[in-house]
Design a protein around this motif. Structure first.
Motif, PDB file in Angstrom:
ATOM      1  N   THR A  25       0.839  -1.196   0.000  1.00 38.85           N
ATOM      2  CA  THR A  25       0.000   0.000   0.000  1.00 38.85           C
ATOM      3  C   THR A  25       0.877   1.249   0.000  1.00 38.85           C
ATOM      4  OG1 THR A  25      -0.051   0.143   2.402  1.00 38.85           O
ATOM      5  CG2 THR A  25      -1.778  -1.203   1.344  1.00 38.85           C
ATOM      6  N   PHE A  26       0.241   2.382  -0.201  1.00 38.90           N
ATOM      7  CA  PHE A  26       0.949   3.661  -0.181  1.00 38.90           C
ATOM      8  C   PHE A  26       1.657   3.848   1.155  1.00 38.90           C
ATOM      9  CE2 PHE A  26       1.320   8.145   0.708  1.00 38.90           C
ATOM     10  CZ  PHE A  26       1.779   8.670  -0.481  1.00 38.90           C
ATOM     11  N   ARG A  27       0.949   3.634   2.254  1.00 38.95           N
ATOM     12  CA  ARG A  27       1.530   3.847   3.592  1.00 38.95           C
ATOM     13  C   ARG A  27       2.683   2.889   3.860  1.00 38.95           C
ATOM     14  NH1 ARG A  27       0.420   8.794   4.971  1.00 38.95           N
ATOM     15  NH2 ARG A  27      -1.790   9.218   4.992  1.00 38.95           N
ATOM     16  N   GLU A  28       2.529   1.643   3.467  1.00 42.30           N
ATOM     17  CA  GLU A  28       3.608   0.679   3.668  1.00 42.30           C
ATOM     18  C   GLU A  28       4.826   1.061   2.841  1.00 42.30           C
ATOM     19  OE1 GLU A  28       4.569  -4.103   3.336  1.00 42.30           O
ATOM     20  OE2 GLU A  28       2.559  -3.385   2.824  1.00 42.30           O
ATOM     21  N   LEU A  29       4.588   1.517   1.615  1.00 43.49           N
ATOM     22  CA  LEU A  29       5.698   1.944   0.764  1.00 43.49           C
ATOM     23  C   LEU A  29       6.385   3.168   1.364  1.00 43.49           C
ATOM     24  CD1 LEU A  29       7.284   1.442  -1.808  1.00 43.49           C
ATOM     25  CD2 LEU A  29       5.603   2.805  -3.044  1.00 43.49           C
ATOM     26  N   GLN A  30       5.603   4.075   1.930  1.00 47.98           N
ATOM     27  CA  GLN A  30       6.195   5.247   2.579  1.00 47.98           C
ATOM     28  C   GLN A  30       7.102   4.811   3.732  1.00 47.98           C
ATOM     29  OE1 GLN A  30       3.559   7.882   4.714  1.00 47.98           O
ATOM     30  NE2 GLN A  30       4.890   9.636   4.342  1.00 47.98           N
ATOM     31  N   THR A  31       6.657   3.833   4.499  1.00 45.60           N
ATOM     32  CA  THR A  31       7.466   3.317   5.605  1.00 45.60           C
ATOM     33  C   THR A  31       8.721   2.622   5.077  1.00 45.60           C
ATOM     34  OG1 THR A  31       5.510   3.040   6.983  1.00 45.60           O
ATOM     35  CG2 THR A  31       7.459   1.773   7.603  1.00 45.60           C
ATOM     36  N   ARG A  32       8.567   1.810   4.044  1.00 48.00           N
ATOM     37  CA  ARG A  32       9.723   1.120   3.454  1.00 48.00           C
ATOM     38  C   ARG A  32      10.749   2.120   2.937  1.00 48.00           C
ATOM     39  NH1 ARG A  32       7.519  -3.754  -0.474  1.00 48.00           N
ATOM     40  NH2 ARG A  32       6.304  -4.889   1.084  1.00 48.00           N
ATOM     41  N   CYS A  33      10.275   3.261   2.493  1.00 45.45           N
ATOM     42  CA  CYS A  33      11.168   4.299   1.946  1.00 45.45           C
ATOM     43  C   CYS A  33      11.581   5.303   3.011  1.00 45.45           C
ATOM     44  CB  CYS A  33      10.484   5.013   0.780  1.00 45.45           C
ATOM     45  SG  CYS A  33      10.233   3.993  -0.675  1.00 45.45           S
ATOM     46  N   ASN A  34      11.647   4.863   4.261  1.00 49.54           N
ATOM     47  CA  ASN A  34      12.116   5.711   5.363  1.00 49.54           C
ATOM     48  C   ASN A  34      11.344   7.013   5.479  1.00 49.54           C
ATOM     49  OD1 ASN A  34      14.179   3.882   6.122  1.00 49.54           O
ATOM     50  ND2 ASN A  34      15.402   4.617   4.421  1.00 49.54           N
ATOM     51  N   MET A  35      10.040   6.899   5.368  1.00 54.86           N
ATOM     52  CA  MET A  35       9.153   8.037   5.553  1.00 54.86           C
ATOM     53  C   MET A  35       9.421   9.179   4.563  1.00 54.86           C
ATOM     54  SD  MET A  35       7.140   6.785   7.739  1.00 54.86           S
ATOM     55  CE  MET A  35       6.110   8.173   8.122  1.00 54.86           C
ATOM     56  N   VAL A  36       9.587   8.831   3.306  1.00 54.01           N
ATOM     57  CA  VAL A  36       9.683   9.831   2.247  1.00 54.01           C
ATOM     58  C   VAL A  36       8.447  10.719   2.334  1.00 54.01           C
ATOM     59  CG1 VAL A  36       8.609   8.268   0.570  1.00 54.01           C
ATOM     60  CG2 VAL A  36      10.003  10.149  -0.240  1.00 54.01           C
ATOM     61  N   SER A  37       8.559  11.974   1.928  1.00 54.11           N
ATOM     62  CA  SER A  37       7.413  12.883   2.033  1.00 54.11           C
ATOM     63  C   SER A  37       6.262  12.405   1.142  1.00 54.11           C
ATOM     64  CB  SER A  37       7.812  14.306   1.643  1.00 54.11           C
ATOM     65  OG  SER A  37       7.937  14.429   0.242  1.00 54.11           O
ATOM     66  N   LEU A  38       5.049  12.721   1.559  1.00 51.10           N
ATOM     67  CA  LEU A  38       3.861  12.338   0.791  1.00 51.10           C
ATOM     68  C   LEU A  38       3.905  12.927  -0.614  1.00 51.10           C
ATOM     69  CD1 LEU A  38       1.123  12.867   3.528  1.00 51.10           C
ATOM     70  CD2 LEU A  38       2.134  10.721   2.783  1.00 51.10           C
ATOM     71  N   THR A  39       4.328  14.165  -0.728  1.00 52.99           N
ATOM     72  CA  THR A  39       4.392  14.832  -2.030  1.00 52.99           C
ATOM     73  C   THR A  39       5.362  14.131  -2.963  1.00 52.99           C
ATOM     74  OG1 THR A  39       3.888  16.946  -0.964  1.00 52.99           O
ATOM     75  CG2 THR A  39       4.851  17.034  -3.178  1.00 52.99           C
ATOM     76  N   THR A  40       6.543  13.829  -2.466  1.00 55.47           N
ATOM     77  CA  THR A  40       7.552  13.158  -3.291  1.00 55.47           C
ATOM     78  C   THR A  40       7.078  11.774  -3.692  1.00 55.47           C
ATOM     79  OG1 THR A  40       9.350  14.398  -2.263  1.00 55.47           O
ATOM     80  CG2 THR A  40       9.941  12.336  -3.366  1.00 55.47           C
ATOM     81  N   LEU A  41       6.549  11.008  -2.750  1.00 55.53           N
ATOM     82  CA  LEU A  41       6.094   9.660  -3.059  1.00 55.53           C
ATOM     83  C   LEU A  41       4.952   9.693  -4.076  1.00 55.53           C
ATOM     84  CD1 LEU A  41       6.370   6.659  -2.670  1.00 55.53           C
ATOM     85  CD2 LEU A  41       4.904   6.834  -0.639  1.00 55.53           C
ATOM     86  N   ASN A  42       4.005  10.588  -3.891  1.00 50.72           N
ATOM     87  CA  ASN A  42       2.915  10.729  -4.863  1.00 50.72           C
ATOM     88  C   ASN A  42       3.441  11.034  -6.258  1.00 50.72           C
ATOM     89  OD1 ASN A  42       0.329  10.218  -3.743  1.00 50.72           O
ATOM     90  ND2 ASN A  42       0.503  12.079  -2.532  1.00 50.72           N
ATOM     91  N   SER A  43       4.389  11.946  -6.339  1.00 45.89           N
ATOM     92  CA  SER A  43       4.971  12.317  -7.635  1.00 45.89           C
ATOM     93  C   SER A  43       5.672  11.135  -8.291  1.00 45.89           C
ATOM     94  CB  SER A  43       5.966  13.467  -7.473  1.00 45.89           C
ATOM     95  OG  SER A  43       5.323  14.630  -7.048  1.00 45.89           O
ATOM     96  N   ARG A  44       6.499  10.399  -7.512  1.00 46.86           N
ATOM     97  CA  ARG A  44       7.212   9.261  -8.085  1.00 46.86           C
ATOM     98  C   ARG A  44       6.255   8.170  -8.514  1.00 46.86           C
ATOM     99  NH1 ARG A  44      10.734  12.678  -6.938  1.00 46.86           N
ATOM    100  NH2 ARG A  44       9.467  13.604  -8.561  1.00 46.86           N
ATOM    101  N   LEU A  45       5.231   7.893  -7.717  1.00 51.02           N
ATOM    102  CA  LEU A  45       4.261   6.864  -8.093  1.00 51.02           C
ATOM    103  C   LEU A  45       3.559   7.239  -9.391  1.00 51.02           C
ATOM    104  CD1 LEU A  45       2.741   5.962  -4.619  1.00 51.02           C
ATOM    105  CD2 LEU A  45       4.292   4.572  -6.003  1.00 51.02           C
ATOM    106  N   LYS A  46       3.201   8.484  -9.530  1.00 45.06           N
ATOM    107  CA  LYS A  46       2.546   8.948 -10.761  1.00 45.06           C
ATOM    108  C   LYS A  46       3.481   8.795 -11.956  1.00 45.06           C
ATOM    109  CE  LYS A  46       0.088  12.894 -12.669  1.00 45.06           C
ATOM    110  NZ  LYS A  46       0.796  13.785 -13.547  1.00 45.06           N
TER     111      LYS A  46
END
Length: 88
Positions: A25-46
């Motif tokens: 999930t998005f939240r799990e991926l954020q945790t796996r990525c050492n709490m990358v910012s929501l904005t950055t993660l959203n941009s990379r996923l897109k």
């Protein structure tokens, strides 16, 4: 050059590397990525979705077959970089 531009963006390779461990999930991926910012993660996923390297699935996100192939090409570079980093 377009691929190198994409992979050079903050957390792009980190997302691919972490999704190689399996869908999440998005939240799990954020945790796996050492709490990358929501904005950055959203941009990379897109961006990675638009490049057909990742896709949405029931579990959240996963690598596509192209993403898996790319990871298999990057994996030896990861192993080499670990050896290289030990020298410093």
């Amino acid at each position: 050059m377009a691929l190198f531009d994409l992979l050079g963006r903050s957390w792009a390779m980190g997302v691919i590397w972490n999704l190689n461990r399996g869908p999440c999930t998005f939240r799990e991926l954020q945790t796996r990525c050492n709490m990358v910012s929501l904005t950055t993660l959203n941009s990379r996923l897109k961006e990675l979705t638009e490049a057909y390297l990742i896709e949405r699935c029931l579990e959240g996100y996963q690598l596509t077959s192209s993403g898996e192939e790319l990871f298999s090409l990057l994996s030896p570079l990861g192993k080499w970089s670990g050896k290289w980093a030990e020298k410093f």
